[in-house]
Scaffold this motif. Sequence first.
Motif, PDB file in Angstrom:
ATOM      1  N   TRP A   1       0.882  -1.160   0.079  1.00  8.29           N
ATOM      2  CA  TRP A   1       0.234   0.073  -0.297  1.00  8.29           C
ATOM      3  C   TRP A   1       0.499   1.538  -0.072  1.00  8.29           C
ATOM      4  O   TRP A   1       0.293   2.946  -0.553  1.00  8.29           O
ATOM      5  CB  TRP A   1      -0.884  -0.445   1.280  1.00  8.29           C
ATOM      6  N   MET A   2       1.780   1.328   0.542  1.00  8.45           N
ATOM      7  CA  MET A   2       2.765   2.604   0.800  1.00  8.45           C
ATOM      8  C   MET A   2       3.683   2.996  -1.107  1.00  8.45           C
ATOM      9  O   MET A   2       3.536   4.391  -1.153  1.00  8.45           O
ATOM     10  CB  MET A   2       3.963   2.223   1.804  1.00  8.45           C
ATOM     11  N   VAL A   3       4.055   2.054  -1.135  1.00  2.39           N
ATOM     12  CA  VAL A   3       4.481   2.367  -2.622  1.00  2.39           C
ATOM     13  C   VAL A   3       3.274   2.555  -3.533  1.00  2.39           C
ATOM     14  O   VAL A   3       3.520   3.531  -4.067  1.00  2.39           O
ATOM     15  CB  VAL A   3       5.096   0.192  -3.075  1.00  2.39           C
ATOM     16  N   LEU A   4       2.110   1.478  -3.283  1.00  4.59           N
ATOM     17  CA  LEU A   4       0.722   2.168  -4.685  1.00  4.59           C
ATOM     18  C   LEU A   4       1.051   3.860  -4.092  1.00  4.59           C
ATOM     19  O   LEU A   4       0.280   3.860  -5.292  1.00  4.59           O
ATOM     20  CB  LEU A   4      -0.293   1.332  -4.194  1.00  4.59           C
ATOM     21  N   ASP A   5       0.543   3.858  -2.782  1.00  3.72           N
ATOM     22  CA  ASP A   5      -0.177   5.576  -2.990  1.00  3.72           C
ATOM     23  C   ASP A   5       1.140   6.375  -2.288  1.00  3.72           C
ATOM     24  O   ASP A   5       1.071   7.665  -3.337  1.00  3.72           O
ATOM     25  CB  ASP A   5      -0.040   5.194  -0.636  1.00  3.72           C
ATOM     26  N   ALA A   6       2.002   6.120  -2.680  1.00  2.57           N
ATOM     27  CA  ALA A   6       3.563   7.281  -3.387  1.00  2.57           C
ATOM     28  C   ALA A   6       3.738   7.294  -4.635  1.00  2.57           C
ATOM     29  O   ALA A   6       3.336   8.376  -4.811  1.00  2.57           O
ATOM     30  CB  ALA A   6       5.037   6.573  -2.642  1.00  2.57           C
ATOM     31  N   SER A   7       3.081   6.010  -4.910  1.00  2.00           N
ATOM     32  CA  SER A   7       2.753   6.527  -6.865  1.00  2.00           C
ATOM     33  C   SER A   7       2.056   7.495  -6.926  1.00  2.00           C
ATOM     34  O   SER A   7       1.920   7.997  -8.414  1.00  2.00           O
ATOM     35  CB  SER A   7       2.951   4.940  -7.143  1.00  2.00           C
ATOM     36  N   ASN A   8       0.925   7.720  -6.963  1.00  2.00           N
ATOM     37  CA  ASN A   8      -0.293   8.212  -6.520  1.00  2.00           C
ATOM     38  C   ASN A   8       0.385   9.847  -6.474  1.00  2.00           C
ATOM     39  O   ASN A   8      -0.324  10.792  -7.466  1.00  2.00           O
ATOM     40  CB  ASN A   8      -1.470   8.224  -5.750  1.00  2.00           C
ATOM     41  N   PHE A   9       1.131   9.729  -5.500  1.00  3.08           N
ATOM     42  CA  PHE A   9       1.413  10.991  -5.624  1.00  3.08           C
ATOM     43  C   PHE A   9       3.722  11.426  -6.471  1.00  3.08           C
ATOM     44  O   PHE A   9       4.177  11.854  -5.583  1.00  3.08           O
ATOM     45  CB  PHE A   9       1.765  11.567  -4.079  1.00  3.08           C
ATOM     46  N   LEU A  10       3.158  10.554  -7.380  1.00  2.00           N
ATOM     47  CA  LEU A  10       4.962  10.612  -7.678  1.00  2.00           C
ATOM     48  C   LEU A  10       5.562  10.504  -6.596  1.00  2.00           C
ATOM     49  O   LEU A  10       7.456  11.457  -6.850  1.00  2.00           O
ATOM     50  CB  LEU A  10       4.743  12.057  -8.711  1.00  2.00           C
ATOM     51  N   LYS A  11       5.658  10.155  -5.656  1.00  3.31           N
ATOM     52  CA  LYS A  11       6.871  10.270  -4.819  1.00  3.31           C
ATOM     53  C   LYS A  11       7.820   8.917  -5.151  1.00  3.31           C
ATOM     54  O   LYS A  11       7.725   7.677  -4.234  1.00  3.31           O
ATOM     55  CB  LYS A  11       6.670  10.132  -3.156  1.00  3.31           C
ATOM     56  N   SER A  12       8.794   9.213  -5.614  1.00  3.21           N
ATOM     57  CA  SER A  12       9.724   7.971  -6.561  1.00  3.21           C
ATOM     58  C   SER A  12      11.030   7.281  -5.380  1.00  3.21           C
ATOM     59  O   SER A  12      10.960   6.020  -5.718  1.00  3.21           O
ATOM     60  CB  SER A  12      10.517   8.401  -6.952  1.00  3.21           C
ATOM     61  N   ASP A  13      11.605   8.386  -4.466  1.00  6.05           N
ATOM     62  CA  ASP A  13      12.238   7.868  -3.658  1.00  6.05           C
ATOM     63  C   ASP A  13      11.433   6.887  -2.053  1.00  6.05           C
ATOM     64  O   ASP A  13      12.153   6.088  -2.466  1.00  6.05           O
ATOM     65  CB  ASP A  13      12.590   9.261  -2.664  1.00  6.05           C
ATOM     66  N   VAL A  14       9.618   7.043  -1.912  1.00  5.92           N
ATOM     67  CA  VAL A  14       9.748   6.180  -0.966  1.00  5.92           C
ATOM     68  C   VAL A  14       8.743   4.681  -1.853  1.00  5.92           C
ATOM     69  O   VAL A  14       9.512   3.824  -1.597  1.00  5.92           O
ATOM     70  CB  VAL A  14       8.082   7.165  -0.622  1.00  5.92           C
ATOM     71  N   ILE A  15       8.552   5.193  -3.505  1.00  6.24           N
ATOM     72  CA  ILE A  15       8.218   3.924  -3.747  1.00  6.24           C
ATOM     73  C   ILE A  15      10.124   3.248  -4.002  1.00  6.24           C
ATOM     74  O   ILE A  15      10.079   2.010  -3.915  1.00  6.24           O
ATOM     75  CB  ILE A  15       7.787   4.363  -5.276  1.00  6.24           C
ATOM     76  N   PHE A  16      10.949   3.717  -4.269  1.00  8.37           N
ATOM     77  CA  PHE A  16      12.097   2.612  -4.175  1.00  8.37           C
ATOM     78  C   PHE A  16      12.673   2.439  -2.681  1.00  8.37           C
ATOM     79  O   PHE A  16      13.101   1.408  -2.379  1.00  8.37           O
ATOM     80  CB  PHE A  16      13.052   3.573  -4.430  1.00  8.37           C
ATOM     81  N   VAL A  17      12.064   2.904  -1.835  1.00 10.33           N
ATOM     82  CA  VAL A  17      12.507   1.858  -0.026  1.00 10.33           C
ATOM     83  C   VAL A  17      11.290   1.365   0.365  1.00 10.33           C
ATOM     84  O   VAL A  17      11.988   0.257  -0.441  1.00 10.33           O
ATOM     85  CB  VAL A  17      11.750   3.474   0.905  1.00 10.33           C
ATOM     86  N   GLY A  18      10.103   1.416  -0.256  1.00 10.39           N
ATOM     87  CA  GLY A  18       9.193   0.334  -0.652  1.00 10.39           C
ATOM     88  C   GLY A  18       9.856  -1.643  -0.834  1.00 10.39           C
ATOM     89  O   GLY A  18       9.631  -2.011  -0.746  1.00 10.39           O
ATOM     90  N   ILE A  19      10.574  -0.858  -2.364  1.00  6.28           N
ATOM     91  CA  ILE A  19      10.522  -2.155  -3.402  1.00  6.28           C
ATOM     92  C   ILE A  19      12.466  -2.801  -2.651  1.00  6.28           C
ATOM     93  O   ILE A  19      12.068  -3.942  -2.632  1.00  6.28           O
ATOM     94  CB  ILE A  19      10.535  -1.388  -4.465  1.00  6.28           C
TER      95      ILE A  19
END
Length: 259
Positions: A213-231
């Motif tokens: 969910w954290m990755v998907l939520d971050a993708s909605n706001f283009l927070k690529s740094d959070v996406i990378f952290v989640g991945i």
Amino acid sequence: MKKRGFTTEKIITAVTWLLILLGWYLITNLKMVSSTLVPSPQKVVTTFLAILQNGYNKISIWSHLWASFERLFLALGLAVATGIPLGLLSGYFSKVKAVIDSIVEFYRPLPPLAYYTLLVLWLGIDNTSKVTLLYLAGFAPIYIACVSAVNNIKQDYILSAKSLGANQKQIFFKIVLPACLPEIFIGLRTAVGISYTTLVAAEMVAATSGIGWMVLDASNFLKSDVIFVGILLMGASGILIDAILRFIEKRVVFWKGFV
């Protein structure tokens, strides 16, 4: 010779990842791509430390990990408890296979999102539908591995046991089950990978916590740094789970490679 080869492989793996990290650092710091698309390693580390300290969406990172692992391990536990016995029975008895095999083969190729909406309608938006989705994803590889393992048992083993007076129960627990354990562990490791990838889909609907969910939520706001952290968290935890399974396999199937 075997030890030296093992060391060489470790060195190659380490060099490969060093080159990947170096390329990532150079590409981002030389501004070859937008930081919105690919954040720098420094930014990802800073974001990770911030999430570690303050959480994400006012929820600690440990709560996100626990929410995901709770769904994952509950589903995998159910898949193991049902997939192994049903798979072994299907491999051992053709009539049982005739009932279960066609059902598994029907839903196995379906994308999880294709039937997840139905699960939500039937079971609600809470964890029940999510765990069910992960269960279905993990059940199929375990079941198929068990059926394949039984079919690959050398009939000489079973015939020899029968000639010595062993009954069906003794044959199953002394020959069939031990012979199937190597492939069962392969099925388990495959099930973990498939269920983990399905976790993101499971946390897409009506979820407010979890790494997916954290990755998907971050993708909605283009927070690529959070996406990378989640991945990276999912990848690291996936490697850890696989390493634990490998460790257990070495202890349980200690004869693997000698028969």
